[in-house]
Motif scaffolding. Structure first.
Motif, PDB file in Angstrom:
ATOM      1  N   GLY A 171     -23.014   7.310   3.938  1.00 21.77           N
ATOM      2  CA  GLY A 171     -24.168   6.483   3.615  1.00 21.77           C
ATOM      3  C   GLY A 171     -24.017   5.678   2.339  1.00 21.77           C
ATOM      4  O   GLY A 171     -25.012   5.308   1.705  1.00 21.77           O
ATOM      5  N   TYR A 172     -22.774   5.356   1.963  1.00 19.15           N
ATOM      6  CA  TYR A 172     -22.525   4.597   0.741  1.00 19.15           C
ATOM      7  C   TYR A 172     -22.304   3.120   1.060  1.00 19.15           C
ATOM      8  O   TYR A 172     -21.529   2.787   1.955  1.00 19.15           O
ATOM      9  N   ARG A 173     -22.973   2.286   0.285  1.00 17.31           N
ATOM     10  CA  ARG A 173     -22.778   0.838   0.442  1.00 17.31           C
ATOM     11  C   ARG A 173     -21.415   0.424  -0.098  1.00 17.31           C
ATOM     12  O   ARG A 173     -20.718  -0.417   0.482  1.00 17.31           O
ATOM     13  N   ASP A 174     -21.035   1.010  -1.241  1.00 17.77           N
ATOM     14  CA  ASP A 174     -19.730   0.687  -1.824  1.00 17.77           C
ATOM     15  C   ASP A 174     -19.254   1.876  -2.646  1.00 17.77           C
ATOM     16  O   ASP A 174     -19.977   2.864  -2.811  1.00 17.77           O
ATOM     17  N   ALA A 175     -18.032   1.784  -3.141  1.00 19.22           N
ATOM     18  CA  ALA A 175     -17.442   2.868  -3.927  1.00 19.22           C
ATOM     19  C   ALA A 175     -16.361   2.300  -4.821  1.00 19.22           C
ATOM     20  O   ALA A 175     -15.902   1.167  -4.650  1.00 19.22           O
ATOM     21  N   THR A 176     -15.930   3.113  -5.784  1.00 22.83           N
ATOM     22  CA  THR A 176     -14.718   2.853  -6.541  1.00 22.83           C
ATOM     23  C   THR A 176     -13.552   3.449  -5.754  1.00 22.83           C
ATOM     24  O   THR A 176     -13.638   4.587  -5.267  1.00 22.83           O
ATOM     25  N   PHE A 177     -12.481   2.690  -5.620  1.00 25.25           N
ATOM     26  CA  PHE A 177     -11.305   3.159  -4.882  1.00 25.25           C
ATOM     27  C   PHE A 177     -10.115   3.258  -5.826  1.00 25.25           C
ATOM     28  O   PHE A 177      -9.868   2.340  -6.622  1.00 25.25           O
ATOM     29  N   ILE A 178      -9.396   4.377  -5.707  1.00 25.36           N
ATOM     30  CA  ILE A 178      -8.179   4.597  -6.479  1.00 25.36           C
ATOM     31  C   ILE A 178      -7.032   4.781  -5.495  1.00 25.36           C
ATOM     32  O   ILE A 178      -7.113   5.621  -4.591  1.00 25.36           O
ATOM     33  N   GLY A 179      -5.953   4.014  -5.661  1.00 24.49           N
ATOM     34  CA  GLY A 179      -4.815   4.115  -4.762  1.00 24.49           C
ATOM     35  C   GLY A 179      -3.512   4.267  -5.526  1.00 24.49           C
ATOM     36  O   GLY A 179      -3.356   3.724  -6.623  1.00 24.49           O
ATOM     37  N   HIS A 180      -2.588   5.004  -4.918  1.00 28.09           N
ATOM     38  CA  HIS A 180      -1.238   5.127  -5.476  1.00 28.09           C
ATOM     39  C   HIS A 180      -0.225   4.713  -4.416  1.00 28.09           C
ATOM     40  O   HIS A 180      -0.349   5.093  -3.255  1.00 28.09           O
ATOM     41  N   ASP A 181       0.785   3.920  -4.810  1.00 25.44           N
ATOM     42  CA  ASP A 181       1.869   3.575  -3.906  1.00 25.44           C
ATOM     43  C   ASP A 181       1.273   2.843  -2.692  1.00 25.44           C
ATOM     44  O   ASP A 181       0.562   1.861  -2.850  1.00 25.44           O
ATOM     45  N   TRP A 182       1.558   3.289  -1.469  1.00 25.75           N
ATOM     46  CA  TRP A 182       0.995   2.635  -0.284  1.00 25.75           C
ATOM     47  C   TRP A 182      -0.528   2.673  -0.291  1.00 25.75           C
ATOM     48  O   TRP A 182      -1.190   1.769   0.238  1.00 25.75           O
ATOM     49  N   PRO A 238       5.790   9.365   0.963  1.00 23.67           N
ATOM     50  CA  PRO A 238       5.265  10.292   1.966  1.00 23.67           C
ATOM     51  C   PRO A 238       4.449  11.324   1.217  1.00 23.67           C
ATOM     52  O   PRO A 238       5.000  12.166   0.513  1.00 23.67           O
ATOM     53  N   ASP A 239       3.165  11.254   1.328  1.00 23.85           N
ATOM     54  CA  ASP A 239       2.304  11.992   0.413  1.00 23.85           C
ATOM     55  C   ASP A 239       1.154  12.629   1.176  1.00 23.85           C
ATOM     56  O   ASP A 239       1.206  12.792   2.391  1.00 23.85           O
ATOM     57  N   HIS A 240       0.094  12.933   0.466  1.00 25.17           N
ATOM     58  CA  HIS A 240      -0.979  13.770   1.006  1.00 25.17           C
ATOM     59  C   HIS A 240      -2.135  13.658   0.014  1.00 25.17           C
ATOM     60  O   HIS A 240      -1.915  13.346  -1.164  1.00 25.17           O
ATOM     61  N   ALA A 241      -3.341  13.960   0.462  1.00 29.61           N
ATOM     62  CA  ALA A 241      -4.479  13.980  -0.459  1.00 29.61           C
ATOM     63  C   ALA A 241      -4.249  14.958  -1.616  1.00 29.61           C
ATOM     64  O   ALA A 241      -4.814  14.787  -2.707  1.00 29.61           O
ATOM     65  N   PHE A 242      -3.395  15.953  -1.394  1.00 30.32           N
ATOM     66  CA  PHE A 242      -3.060  16.934  -2.430  1.00 30.32           C
ATOM     67  C   PHE A 242      -2.466  16.286  -3.675  1.00 30.32           C
ATOM     68  O   PHE A 242      -2.475  16.878  -4.754  1.00 30.32           O
ATOM     69  N   THR A 243      -1.971  15.069  -3.548  1.00 22.11           N
ATOM     70  CA  THR A 243      -1.415  14.343  -4.698  1.00 22.11           C
ATOM     71  C   THR A 243      -2.449  14.152  -5.807  1.00 22.11           C
ATOM     72  O   THR A 243      -2.095  13.940  -6.959  1.00 22.11           O
ATOM     73  N   TRP A 244      -3.744  14.232  -5.439  1.00 19.73           N
ATOM     74  CA  TRP A 244      -4.840  14.005  -6.390  1.00 19.73           C
ATOM     75  C   TRP A 244      -5.398  15.319  -6.938  1.00 19.73           C
ATOM     76  O   TRP A 244      -6.488  15.323  -7.513  1.00 19.73           O
ATOM     77  N   ARG A 295     -22.429   8.636  -6.527  1.00 15.86           N
ATOM     78  CA  ARG A 295     -21.387   8.095  -7.416  1.00 15.86           C
ATOM     79  C   ARG A 295     -20.022   8.346  -6.776  1.00 15.86           C
ATOM     80  O   ARG A 295     -19.223   9.158  -7.261  1.00 15.86           O
ATOM     81  N   PRO A 296     -19.720   7.642  -5.685  1.00 16.07           N
ATOM     82  CA  PRO A 296     -18.486   7.949  -4.948  1.00 16.07           C
ATOM     83  C   PRO A 296     -17.238   7.316  -5.545  1.00 16.07           C
ATOM     84  O   PRO A 296     -17.244   6.173  -6.006  1.00 16.07           O
ATOM     85  N   ILE A 297     -16.170   8.087  -5.513  1.00 12.90           N
ATOM     86  CA  ILE A 297     -14.812   7.596  -5.787  1.00 12.90           C
ATOM     87  C   ILE A 297     -13.938   8.075  -4.630  1.00 12.90           C
ATOM     88  O   ILE A 297     -13.949   9.258  -4.294  1.00 12.90           O
ATOM     89  N   VAL A 298     -13.205   7.146  -4.026  1.00 16.12           N
ATOM     90  CA  VAL A 298     -12.334   7.469  -2.900  1.00 16.12           C
ATOM     91  C   VAL A 298     -10.887   7.352  -3.362  1.00 16.12           C
ATOM     92  O   VAL A 298     -10.484   6.322  -3.922  1.00 16.12           O
ATOM     93  N   LEU A 299     -10.098   8.404  -3.136  1.00 18.38           N
ATOM     94  CA  LEU A 299      -8.713   8.477  -3.601  1.00 18.38           C
ATOM     95  C   LEU A 299      -7.769   8.299  -2.418  1.00 18.38           C
ATOM     96  O   LEU A 299      -7.854   9.037  -1.430  1.00 18.38           O
ATOM     97  N   CYS A 300      -6.854   7.336  -2.519  1.00 19.18           N
ATOM     98  CA  CYS A 300      -5.988   6.946  -1.399  1.00 19.18           C
ATOM     99  C   CYS A 300      -4.523   7.202  -1.763  1.00 19.18           C
ATOM    100  O   CYS A 300      -3.971   6.536  -2.643  1.00 19.18           O
ATOM    101  N   HIS A 301      -3.904   8.145  -1.056  1.00 22.92           N
ATOM    102  CA  HIS A 301      -2.528   8.555  -1.328  1.00 22.92           C
ATOM    103  C   HIS A 301      -1.521   7.540  -0.790  1.00 22.92           C
ATOM    104  O   HIS A 301      -1.851   6.647  -0.018  1.00 22.92           O
ATOM    105  N   GLY A 302      -0.270   7.723  -1.174  1.00 19.34           N
ATOM    106  CA  GLY A 302       0.814   6.862  -0.700  1.00 19.34           C
ATOM    107  C   GLY A 302       1.730   7.576   0.276  1.00 19.34           C
ATOM    108  O   GLY A 302       1.328   8.501   0.975  1.00 19.34           O
TER     109      GLY A 302
END
Length: 313
Positions: free
Chosen positions: A97-108, A40-46, A31-38
């Motif tokens: 090994g994931y075919r697809d995922a939910t993606f969450i993005g902020h800003d860029w 000038p940011d960092h994965a820590f934003t999540w 059950r993957p969710i990938v979080l994409c920062h903007g």
């Protein structure tokens, strides 16, 4: 989640680079969710979202994208175009090994998620984006359009037309720039000459209220003191290239999508979002640009409620 108990990263080779990746909920494999920062940011934003999503049963994957943190920082500007940025995320799915995922993005990160969904639609099952709505690809390249409308001092244009100038100012004032930027409840800005973000980096006194504790801000300061700013700014330097790269793709986002705006975010909302994202639901929270950090609980509730409704459908 504080700076001290944020997950330890793993360096993962993808698409010719290495990404520094933070995870939560590995026990929820499948059950993957990938979080994409903007920027000038960092994965820590999540940091506020990762434990909530893991507790809800998701395998949460938060990369520092290329140019950020301890991820690779290629030297060529064109290595930061939407094909490379989306290719990194596709390769990250392949790694797990994931075919697809939910993606969450902020800003860029939202721009990258929109672009990923257009370029690799079979790898994205749901889209959640914060702040930046879908950007319509008009007849004129984006930087040219901004230069015509907003002038050469607008930061997107300045980054492209005067490469290296802003990068150096930010690096000379890293802690002050990030302290001044990550604020909420600022008064409306007074019109002033020059490039606004350079002025902000040089300002001695921050406005409004901080959105992070000193220890949280120190995580970002340390990361950018290591990485510098050029890698992230190179994302801006590919906007017109991205405009060309997206010329021949289907311009409609067909996946279910959630768009979260901040009521006081200076980023403009889309007036025709549903034309390009027909399966979109829109939520507006009472905050500025740094939505998931300013209103973490409300952001989590909006995301989890929407995901529950999709899963039940």
């Amino acid at each position: 989640m504080t700076s001290t108990d944020f997950p330890k990263p793993t360096l993962i080779p993808v698409n010719g680079v290495e990404l520094e990746v933070f995870e939560a909920g590995r026990e929820n494999a499948g059950r993957p969710i990938v979080l994409c920062h903007g920027w000038p940011d960092h994965a820590f934003t999540w940091r506020h979202q990762m434990p909530a999503l893991a507790a809800a049963g998701y395998h949460v994957i938060a990369p520092n994208q290329r140019g950020y943190g301890n991820s690779s920082r290629p030297a060529e500007v064109t290595d930061y175009d939407i094909e490379h940025l989306s290719g990194d995320l596709v390769a990250l799915l392949d790694h797990y090994g994931y075919r697809d995922a939910t993606f969450i993005g902020h800003d860029w990160g939202a721009f990258v998620v929109w672009g990923l969904t257009l370029l690799h639609p079979t790898r994205v099952n749901k889209v959640i984006n914060l702040s930046l709505p879908y950007q319509e690809r008009g007849e004129k390249p984006w930087i040219e359009l901004m230069e015509d409308m907003l002038g050469g001092d607008f930061y997107f244009v300045h980054f492209n037309r005067q490469p290296g100038i802003a990068d150096a100012v930010f690096e000379d004032n890293t802690a002050q720039f990030l302290r001044n930027l990550y604020r909420k409840n600022q008064p409306p800005p007074e019109p002033q000459p020059g490039m606004a973000l350079i002025n902000l980096a040089r300002a001695q006194t921050p406005l409004g209220e901080p959105i992070m504790s000193d220890s949280e801000l120190a995580v970002l300061v340390s990361a950018f003191e290591t990485s510098g700013f050029t890698g992230g700014i190179n994302w801006y330097r590919n906007l017109d290239r991205n405009w060309r790269l997206l010329a021949d793709v289907d311009s409609i986002i067909h996946q279910p999508a959630l768009m979260i705006y901040g009521h006081r975010d200076p980023v403009a909302r889309s007036e025709n979002l549903a034309e390009f994202v027909p399966n979109v639901e829109v939520v507006c929270l009472d905050c500025g640009h740094w939505i998931q950090q300013e209103e973490p609980e409300e952001t989590n509730q909006a995301i989890l409620k929407w995901l529950d409704n999709r899963d039940d459908a």
